[in-house]
Motif scaffolding. Structure first.
Motif, PDB file in Angstrom:
ATOM      1  N   UNK A  95       0.826  -1.218   0.013  1.00  0.00           N
ATOM      2  CA  UNK A  95       0.077   0.060  -0.005  1.00  0.00           C
ATOM      3  C   UNK A  95       1.022   1.153   0.296  1.00  0.00           C
ATOM      4  N   UNK A  96       0.783   1.916  -1.089  1.00  0.00           N
ATOM      5  CA  UNK A  96       1.926   2.875  -1.138  1.00  0.00           C
ATOM      6  C   UNK A  96       1.070   4.684  -1.515  1.00  0.00           C
ATOM      7  N   UNK A  97       1.631   5.268  -0.904  1.00  0.00           N
ATOM      8  CA  UNK A  97       1.182   6.825  -1.167  1.00  0.00           C
ATOM      9  C   UNK A  97       2.168   7.251  -2.151  1.00  0.00           C
ATOM     10  N   UNK A  98       1.697   7.899  -3.207  1.00  0.00           N
ATOM     11  CA  UNK A  98       2.476   8.334  -4.354  1.00  0.00           C
ATOM     12  C   UNK A  98       2.326  10.155  -4.097  1.00  0.00           C
ATOM     13  N   UNK A  99       3.084  10.489  -3.673  1.00  0.00           N
ATOM     14  CA  UNK A  99       2.884  11.910  -3.015  1.00  0.00           C
ATOM     15  C   UNK A  99       3.737  13.019  -4.105  1.00  0.00           C
ATOM     16  N   UNK A 100       2.791  13.784  -4.837  1.00  0.00           N
ATOM     17  CA  UNK A 100       3.340  14.517  -5.782  1.00  0.00           C
ATOM     18  C   UNK A 100       3.192  15.887  -5.393  1.00  0.00           C
ATOM     19  N   UNK A 101       3.082  16.302  -4.092  1.00  0.00           N
ATOM     20  CA  UNK A 101       3.009  17.757  -3.390  1.00  0.00           C
ATOM     21  C   UNK A 101       4.439  18.146  -3.212  1.00  0.00           C
TER      22      UNK A 101
END
Length: 313
Positions: A95-101
């Motif tokens: 379970x991965x959060x792809x954070x583009x902030x």
């Protein structure tokens, strides 16, 4: 050469537990569609050639993956590998959060491995899993991650394999230079059309979106010898009636010769998020065998959710 064949086998596993026999998921976009009627071609001013051109030359389907880099989102990835009796012998859950902030970050919220996943040198046991990881999970994936370095200094052979895979998934029907496959991917060529039925149907996708389902399937009255020589057994593409956007694709491939044997199904589904069309589900199941190598059996599910549009960079 083994990796070249893998790209052709490249999108079940909801039941929990280990070392058990499970019914593999059969990925099929059709199951998310309620079909209502056959399309009146004259009334709609559509024909099979309209759909074929769109399938072969569309760029928006692939662009939807590139658009993910403007969003922060959660990806849940489940992968199963199987033994010869179709019992699970390896599992991966991410379970991965792809954070583009701001600068891109990939954050593992959950990371679980069970069974025969890795070799002693730390690499994956199966090329199927390696290619999946390369395309859909790694931060260095240049197609899905902004400003990321390539995996090796020259782009490498993996880049070539990935390019062929992208053609097969995003522009099916176009030629792919793969040894011993030849023109079998060119299902819309003058020579290959004699083996396929082409048709489209009206329906509703995800309960509310009016769509056309364009289906290419092997003619049922062909001889067994002829059917066995055809690689792509079925290709289904889902079009939004309102703008002709591609919202889904399903491909069923099976082929066998003296050098390799594979049986694969893969499905990709999209959803709307504001003005953008983004991937929501990718599923794959398949077996493939190569001389003097271990037979590979695997399935995976990728679910993308919680998309949040970030500020332009």
């Amino acid at each position: 050469m083994k990796k070249i064949f893998l790209l052709l086998l490249f999108i079940p596993f909801f039941r929990q537990g280990f070392a058990q026999e499970i019914n593999r998921f059969n990925p099929d976009t059709i199951k998310t569609i309620v079909l209502d009627s056959a399309v009146n071609i004259k009334a709609e001013k559509l024909n099979v050639e309209t759909f074929i051109r769109k399938v072969m030359y569309d760029t928006s389907f692939y662009q939807s993956f590139r658009d993910m880099k403007r969003y922060t989102f959660i990806a849940e990835n489940r992968i199963y590998s199987y033994d010869k009796k179709n019992k699970v012998d390896g599992k991966i859950y991410r379970k991965i959060r792809h954070n583009n902030s701001g600068p891109y970050k990939m954050e593992y919220l959950v990371k679980q491995d069970t069974g025969k996943i890795y070799k002693r040198n730390g690499k994956y046991q199966l090329y199927t899993v390696e290619m999946f990881d390369y395309i859909f999970m790694n931060a260095y994936n240049t197609d899905f991650v902004p400003n990321a370095p390539k995996p090796d200094g020259k782009g490498g052979t993996n880049e070539s394999y990935k390019d062929k895979l992208k053609t097969l998934i995003f522009n099916p029907g176009r030629p792919i230079k793969v040894p011993f496959i030849g023109s079998k991917t060119e299902i819309f060529s003058a020579n290959m059309r004699q083996y396929y039925d082409y048709g489209f149907t009206s329906g509703t996708y995800l309960d509310s979106i009016p769509v056309y389902r364009f289906k290419v399937s092997v003619k049922p009255d062909l001889s067994k010898w002829t059917k066995d020589g055809i690689m792509i057994k079925e290709l289904v593409t889902i079009f939004d009636k309102r703008n002709f956007n591609i919202l889904g694709r399903y491909v069923d491939m099976k082929y066998s010769n003296m050098l390799f044997d594979f049986d694969v199904q893969m499905n990709i589904e999209m959803g709307y998020f504001g003005e953008d069309k983004l991937p929501t589900k990718i599923t794959y199941q398949g077996n493939w065998d190569y001389p003097f190598k271990k037979e590979e059996r695997a399935s995976f599910l990728i679910v993308h959710k919680d998309y949040k549009l970030e500020k332009a960079k």
